[in-house]
Design a protein around this motif. Sequence first.
Motif, PDB file in Angstrom:
ATOM      1  N   TYR A   1       0.843  -1.202   0.000  1.00 22.53           N
ATOM      2  CA  TYR A   1       0.000   0.000   0.000  1.00 22.53           C
ATOM      3  C   TYR A   1       0.875   1.248   0.000  1.00 22.53           C
ATOM      4  O   TYR A   1       0.675   2.167  -0.801  1.00 22.53           O
ATOM      5  CB  TYR A   1      -0.917  -0.001   1.222  1.00 22.53           C
ATOM      6  CG  TYR A   1      -1.544   1.348   1.497  1.00 22.53           C
ATOM      7  CD1 TYR A   1      -2.592   1.823   0.711  1.00 22.53           C
ATOM      8  CD2 TYR A   1      -1.064   2.159   2.525  1.00 22.53           C
ATOM      9  CE1 TYR A   1      -3.150   3.064   0.948  1.00 22.53           C
ATOM     10  CE2 TYR A   1      -1.629   3.405   2.771  1.00 22.53           C
ATOM     11  CZ  TYR A   1      -2.666   3.854   1.985  1.00 22.53           C
ATOM     12  OH  TYR A   1      -3.201   5.102   2.214  1.00 22.53           O
TER      13      TYR A   1
ATOM     14  N   ASP B   1      -0.649   1.029  -9.773  1.00 26.39           N
ATOM     15  CA  ASP B   1      -1.725   0.075 -10.036  1.00 26.39           C
ATOM     16  C   ASP B   1      -1.323  -1.329  -9.584  1.00 26.39           C
ATOM     17  O   ASP B   1      -2.097  -2.036  -8.931  1.00 26.39           O
ATOM     18  CB  ASP B   1      -2.052   0.077 -11.529  1.00 26.39           C
ATOM     19  CG  ASP B   1      -3.119  -0.936 -11.895  1.00 26.39           C
ATOM     20  OD1 ASP B   1      -4.077  -1.098 -11.122  1.00 26.39           O
ATOM     21  OD2 ASP B   1      -2.984  -1.581 -12.955  1.00 26.39           O
ATOM     22  N   GLU B   2      -0.102  -1.725  -9.878  1.00 24.40           N
ATOM     23  CA  GLU B   2       0.374  -3.059  -9.525  1.00 24.40           C
ATOM     24  C   GLU B   2       0.401  -3.258  -8.004  1.00 24.40           C
ATOM     25  O   GLU B   2      -0.114  -4.249  -7.475  1.00 24.40           O
ATOM     26  CB  GLU B   2       1.778  -3.273 -10.104  1.00 24.40           C
ATOM     27  CG  GLU B   2       2.420  -4.600  -9.732  1.00 24.40           C
ATOM     28  CD  GLU B   2       3.847  -4.708 -10.237  1.00 24.40           C
ATOM     29  OE1 GLU B   2       4.646  -5.431  -9.612  1.00 24.40           O
ATOM     30  OE2 GLU B   2       4.167  -4.068 -11.258  1.00 24.40           O
TER      31      GLU B   2
ATOM     32  N   SER C   1      -3.134  -2.775  -6.335  1.00 21.67           N
ATOM     33  CA  SER C   1      -3.997  -3.919  -6.662  1.00 21.67           C
ATOM     34  C   SER C   1      -3.642  -5.122  -5.794  1.00 21.67           C
ATOM     35  O   SER C   1      -4.518  -5.859  -5.334  1.00 21.67           O
ATOM     36  CB  SER C   1      -3.862  -4.280  -8.148  1.00 21.67           C
ATOM     37  OG  SER C   1      -4.369  -3.246  -8.968  1.00 21.67           O
TER      38      SER C   1
ATOM     39  N   LEU D   1      -5.102  -4.408  -2.440  1.00 25.03           N
ATOM     40  CA  LEU D   1      -6.563  -4.526  -2.462  1.00 25.03           C
ATOM     41  C   LEU D   1      -6.990  -5.986  -2.479  1.00 25.03           C
ATOM     42  O   LEU D   1      -7.911  -6.378  -1.752  1.00 25.03           O
ATOM     43  CB  LEU D   1      -7.123  -3.799  -3.689  1.00 25.03           C
ATOM     44  CG  LEU D   1      -8.652  -3.806  -3.810  1.00 25.03           C
ATOM     45  CD1 LEU D   1      -9.281  -2.984  -2.690  1.00 25.03           C
ATOM     46  CD2 LEU D   1      -9.081  -3.273  -5.177  1.00 25.03           C
ATOM     47  N   TRP D   2      -6.328  -6.781  -3.288  1.00 24.30           N
ATOM     48  CA  TRP D   2      -6.701  -8.195  -3.405  1.00 24.30           C
ATOM     49  C   TRP D   2      -6.519  -8.904  -2.072  1.00 24.30           C
ATOM     50  O   TRP D   2      -7.392  -9.649  -1.632  1.00 24.30           O
ATOM     51  CB  TRP D   2      -5.887  -8.867  -4.492  1.00 24.30           C
ATOM     52  CG  TRP D   2      -6.051 -10.363  -4.497  1.00 24.30           C
ATOM     53  CD1 TRP D   2      -5.153 -11.293  -4.085  1.00 24.30           C
ATOM     54  CD2 TRP D   2      -7.220 -11.088  -4.897  1.00 24.30           C
ATOM     55  NE1 TRP D   2      -5.666 -12.565  -4.210  1.00 24.30           N
ATOM     56  CE2 TRP D   2      -6.944 -12.470  -4.700  1.00 24.30           C
ATOM     57  CE3 TRP D   2      -8.453 -10.718  -5.400  1.00 24.30           C
ATOM     58  CZ2 TRP D   2      -7.861 -13.451  -4.999  1.00 24.30           C
ATOM     59  CZ3 TRP D   2      -9.375 -11.712  -5.697  1.00 24.30           C
ATOM     60  CH2 TRP D   2      -9.081 -13.054  -5.498  1.00 24.30           C
TER      61      TRP D   2
ATOM     62  N   HIS E   1      -9.011  -7.853   0.422  1.00 28.36           N
ATOM     63  CA  HIS E   1     -10.280  -8.528   0.137  1.00 28.36           C
ATOM     64  C   HIS E   1     -10.251  -9.962   0.670  1.00 28.36           C
ATOM     65  O   HIS E   1     -11.233 -10.444   1.255  1.00 28.36           O
ATOM     66  CB  HIS E   1     -10.532  -8.531  -1.364  1.00 28.36           C
ATOM     67  CG  HIS E   1     -11.796  -9.214  -1.776  1.00 28.36           C
ATOM     68  ND1 HIS E   1     -13.042  -8.753  -1.407  1.00 28.36           N
ATOM     69  CD2 HIS E   1     -12.016 -10.341  -2.515  1.00 28.36           C
ATOM     70  CE1 HIS E   1     -13.973  -9.554  -1.908  1.00 28.36           C
ATOM     71  NE2 HIS E   1     -13.377 -10.522  -2.570  1.00 28.36           N
TER      72      HIS E   1
ATOM     73  N   ARG F   1      -9.572  -0.932   2.922  1.00 25.92           N
ATOM     74  CA  ARG F   1      -9.903  -1.119   1.499  1.00 25.92           C
ATOM     75  C   ARG F   1     -10.252   0.223   0.845  1.00 25.92           C
ATOM     76  O   ARG F   1      -9.861   0.499  -0.293  1.00 25.92           O
ATOM     77  CB  ARG F   1     -11.072  -2.092   1.377  1.00 25.92           C
ATOM     78  CG  ARG F   1     -11.155  -2.721  -0.007  1.00 25.92           C
ATOM     79  CD  ARG F   1     -12.082  -3.915  -0.023  1.00 25.92           C
ATOM     80  NE  ARG F   1     -11.901  -4.648  -1.265  1.00 25.92           N
ATOM     81  CZ  ARG F   1     -12.890  -5.061  -2.034  1.00 25.92           C
ATOM     82  NH1 ARG F   1     -14.128  -4.856  -1.664  1.00 25.92           N
ATOM     83  NH2 ARG F   1     -12.655  -5.730  -3.140  1.00 25.92           N
TER      84      ARG F   1
ATOM     85  N   LEU G   1      -8.459   2.072  -2.357  1.00 24.83           N
ATOM     86  CA  LEU G   1      -9.248   2.482  -3.525  1.00 24.83           C
ATOM     87  C   LEU G   1      -9.163   3.982  -3.775  1.00 24.83           C
ATOM     88  O   LEU G   1      -9.290   4.434  -4.916  1.00 24.83           O
ATOM     89  CB  LEU G   1     -10.706   2.061  -3.335  1.00 24.83           C
ATOM     90  CG  LEU G   1     -10.977   0.562  -3.478  1.00 24.83           C
ATOM     91  CD1 LEU G   1     -12.360   0.209  -2.939  1.00 24.83           C
ATOM     92  CD2 LEU G   1     -10.840   0.134  -4.936  1.00 24.83           C
TER      93      LEU G   1
ATOM     94  N   LEU H   1      -6.174   3.949  -5.928  1.00 26.44           N
ATOM     95  CA  LEU H   1      -6.215   3.024  -7.056  1.00 26.44           C
ATOM     96  C   LEU H   1      -7.181   3.499  -8.138  1.00 26.44           C
ATOM     97  O   LEU H   1      -6.871   3.404  -9.335  1.00 26.44           O
ATOM     98  CB  LEU H   1      -6.614   1.625  -6.564  1.00 26.44           C
ATOM     99  CG  LEU H   1      -6.639   0.521  -7.618  1.00 26.44           C
ATOM    100  CD1 LEU H   1      -5.288   0.392  -8.303  1.00 26.44           C
ATOM    101  CD2 LEU H   1      -7.031  -0.813  -6.975  1.00 26.44           C
TER     102      LEU H   1
ATOM    103  N   ARG I   1      -6.009   4.380 -11.988  1.00 26.44           N
ATOM    104  CA  ARG I   1      -6.528   3.630 -13.130  1.00 26.44           C
ATOM    105  C   ARG I   1      -7.234   4.538 -14.138  1.00 26.44           C
ATOM    106  O   ARG I   1      -7.335   4.173 -15.314  1.00 26.44           O
ATOM    107  CB  ARG I   1      -7.467   2.523 -12.644  1.00 26.44           C
ATOM    108  CG  ARG I   1      -6.713   1.382 -11.987  1.00 26.44           C
ATOM    109  CD  ARG I   1      -7.602   0.196 -11.702  1.00 26.44           C
ATOM    110  NE  ARG I   1      -6.813  -0.996 -11.431  1.00 26.44           N
ATOM    111  CZ  ARG I   1      -7.319  -2.205 -11.290  1.00 26.44           C
ATOM    112  NH1 ARG I   1      -8.639  -2.391 -11.394  1.00 26.44           N
ATOM    113  NH2 ARG I   1      -6.544  -3.236 -11.052  1.00 26.44           N
TER     114      ARG I   1
END
Length: 435
Positions: free
Chosen positions: A237, A253-254, A257, A260-261, A264, A280, A284, A287, A291
């Motif tokens: 992060y 982004d990499e 993401s 985030l994954w 989750h 989260r 976002l 992110l 994006r």
Amino acid sequence: MGNQEAVQAYLNQIASAAEVEDGTTLAALLKIGDDHARQLNGALQAAHGSVVENAVRRRLNEQWAEVVWGHLRVLRALEGSGRSASASSPKRSTSVEDEAGIVRAAELQNTVAQAFHQVFTNQTRWCLPVLYAVDGDLRALSIEADTYLQRTGQKAGRLEDAARSMNKAFSYCVTDRFSPADKSRKWGTYHIVNLLFRIYFRLQQTNLCPTILRSISAGDLPGLERFPIADQLSFKYHVGVLAFYNENYKKADEDLSFALWHCHAQLKKKGASSRLVKNRLLILNYLVPARFILGILPHPTLLTKYPALNYLYGNFVTAIKRGDIKLFDQSLYDLQRDLIDRGTYLTVERARALAVRKLFKKVWILNGSSSRIQMTQFQKALHLAGAEATLDDVGCMLANMIDKGYLKGYVSYEKQMVVTAKEDPFPSIQRLAIS
């Protein structure tokens, strides 16, 4: 149990945990929110300080005595400030004098951390839980102390002091070259780095983060995937946000993401705790606009699920999809303060080019996908969209789009027209981002 007996029992627990290298138990016994703080409260307030100090120094060796005596002084300062150290029985401060005690507690906790760091240099991996407890409390108390100092018009700085102390801890972790690999202090590196990053971000001193990252690269550490998932998530992060600030949106982004994954996955594994949901949203927040620049818009269900996210970015998504410059500009004006506070204003502003691109693509389609279009056609479209622009402005917009790869072609200023490529003049932004 009498006061002296309570203190002695506590010291016996400390000595026993240190002797058998039980880091988890020792960490709890040195954490300000643990039950022992409440249990010792009466004894610490009733006994004279020198009596307790002498008991500590008789029972423990010199180094551990400094740590433990410092910890007990922190507990006394917190109880005296009207803020209970025990999480189970919090109290609110009742006066400015009481609140000032939190500053003293933060200063004492810094001495505890410094004393423990000296002990830590001769220990191995078993002591990492203690490091996390001591430095975690140092960060929390320093934030609280600075908040009080700022509120009362005084000079803050306890958090900066804490960062300097924790930097030593980071160094002791990353440079451990003598412990066996499975017992190395290196296994604490990312946890301490994440604490430091949280401090630097709060102090708006992210310029100090690259030095930490260079030290990690040179530290011959085990692969990040071998560390606890919480450490991986937090690290990804922070480096993702740093990449975002540096306009390296592919890396942002990499890394974001990844965070985030795994956040989750933690949510599904542990249940939707408020802390994980908050984490989260933090991910976002960066992110989604990262994006934007890569040509990837969030799915409508994501915005529906998170109203706070929809409030910030929903209108921009609509504006980019429609080529609605007026909506984009009005939203940017209305949400300026919110976006600045979250550190995403400049990136969202850059995404305006995508809304302009969509509008210009509509002009191209309305002109029968002609490869030659007068610049006045784009100027009229901007006017209808609520954005006034001179022909020079239009020329600059077109030139910028061509430079970024959003439009294939060239601008003929002599004939006041744009000449587009015959095949795929508006290539996919996502393909551009990957190439």
